[in-house]
Design an enzyme around this catalytic site. Structure first.
Site, mmCIF file in Angstrom:
data_model
loop_
_atom_site.group_PDB
_atom_site.id
_atom_site.type_symbol
_atom_site.label_atom_id
_atom_site.label_comp_id
_atom_site.label_asym_id
_atom_site.label_seq_id
_atom_site.Cartn_x
_atom_site.Cartn_y
_atom_site.Cartn_z
ATOM 1 N N TYR A 59 -2.650 -12.135 3.264
ATOM 2 C CA TYR A 59 -3.290 -11.803 1.885
ATOM 3 C C TYR A 59 -1.762 -12.648 0.855
ATOM 4 O O TYR A 59 -1.800 -13.653 0.449
ATOM 5 C CB TYR A 59 -3.053 -10.306 1.458
ATOM 6 N N TYR B 250 -12.952 -14.619 3.282
ATOM 7 C CA TYR B 250 -11.901 -12.823 3.922
ATOM 8 C C TYR B 250 -11.467 -13.793 5.117
ATOM 9 O O TYR B 250 -12.372 -13.376 6.374
ATOM 10 C CB TYR B 250 -12.019 -12.158 3.255
ATOM 11 N N LYS C 173 1.300 -1.026 0.636
ATOM 12 C CA LYS C 173 -0.306 -0.270 0.129
ATOM 13 C C LYS C 173 1.044 1.415 -0.127
ATOM 14 O O LYS C 173 0.204 2.664 -0.430
ATOM 15 C CB LYS C 173 -1.049 -0.041 1.352
#
Length: 334
Positions: free
Chosen positions: A289, A263, A49
């Site tokens: 992730y 998730y 990010k």
């Protein structure tokens, strides 16, 4: 492709290293595997990010913002890096955290990324899963504005055309490194969730006619939904940089077979992959992730899913801070 015409503020340690993983490659007995170390971007323990935030926060500064409003799951890597970026740039940070996990442990809600969010002084607001966050963020923006602040919304994952510029730039960086090493990349693999990383990469790869296929390994949505989300953002990003039409729908491929129950819920294959890389290469991956994407990569190599490939690059999106939040769920044996 001239990305310098877009506002940008330096936050990341770039270029990140492109490293060969000889022990993993030998262990799997398939193609040579390399890792693009975007876990080492530097900001708040690093992660993908930060590349996006260079452009997003650059735009926020251009607009004169003094308060960042953003959203993410409780153990969001994005929120952690955004809170740190706000500190670095002298801004306030309003965080909306979504509880997506049922019956979370105390460790999950207090450790890992959440602990770092609090250390960085973010003002945390907690919401149940399924909240309308467009409206919730609009309410926070209105509150900040009425108090005299100048808010700027950073979407989840910083995944909009501005944020995706970070991964258009990463594609250019990777191609330069491959050229310097004389490395022919047969496949590039990364985790895909909020879509900005995969969308930016595919635009960069296609706009430069690299010929490198990109596979996103999904961590949340089903295949069709994930591919549609990535393609939509890729089209917007290509238009934004002045390269319309460079991405076709067939260029966007996601394998969503490794999500597991949902998730953020650990899987056995993720657990095995995280331990394998730690003990073979001394590398840390996260449970949500990069760990699930790594599990997919390993399974595909072992099942000959990259037949004929000689060199594969895995883009490491970071997130190892979340390991601490999942400590009581990881099956760690001596």
């Amino acid at each position: 492709m001239l990305l310098s015409r877009f506002p940008r503020t330096p936050l990341a340690h770039l270029p990140t290293r492109l490293e060969h993983l000889p022990r993993l490659s030998a262990h799997l007995g398939g193609p040579e595997i390399f890792v693009k170390r975007d876990d080492c971007t530097g900001l708040a323990t690093g992660g993908n990010k930060t590349r996006k935030l260079e452009f997003v926060m650059g735009d926020a500064l251009r607009q004169g913002a003094d308060t960042i409003v953003t959203v993410g799951a409780v153990q969001s890597n994005h929120v952690r890096q955004t809170a740190a970026a706000a500190c670095k740039l002298g801004m306030k940070c309003e965080v909306l955290l979504e509880h997506r996990i049922e019956d979370p442990s105390y460790t999950y809600v207090s450790s890992g990324n959440v602990l770092l969010d609090r250390i960085f002084g973010a003002n945390i607001r907690e919401f149940p899963g399924g909240t309308d966050f467009d409206q919730a963020m609009a309410d926070v923006v209105d509150e900040v504005s009425k108090a005299g602040g100048k808010p700027y919304i950073v979407p989840g994952g910083a995944s909009n055309p501005i944020g995706a510029l970070g991964y258009v730039n990463c594609a250019l960086e990777l191609l330069n490194q491959a050229n310097e090493l004389g490395l022919i990349i047969d496949h590039l693999i990364t985790a895909t969730g909020s879509a900005g990383t995969q969308a930016g990469l595919i635009v960069g790869l296609k706009a430069t006619n690299s010929g490198i296929p990109l596979l996103g390994i999904g961590v949340s949505a089903a295949k069709d939904a994930q591919e549609d989300k990535v393609f939509s953002l890729a089209v917007e990003t290509a238009d934004y940089i002045g390269a319309p039409g460079c991405v076709d729908r067939d260029d966007v491929i996601a394998n969503c077979d490794y999500v597991g129950d949902s998730y953020g819920v650990p899987t056995e294959s993720m657990n095995e992959a995280v331990l394998l890389l730690a003990r073979l290469e001394g590398l840390l991956f996260d449970p949500v992730y990069s760990g699930k994407a790594l599990a997919g990569l390993i399974d595909l190599v072992c099942s000959d899913g990259f037949a004929g490939a000689k060199n594969i690059v895995f883009l490491h999106t970071g997130g190892s801070a979340a390991l601490f939040a999942y400590a009581d769920q990881l099956n760690i044996s001596a």
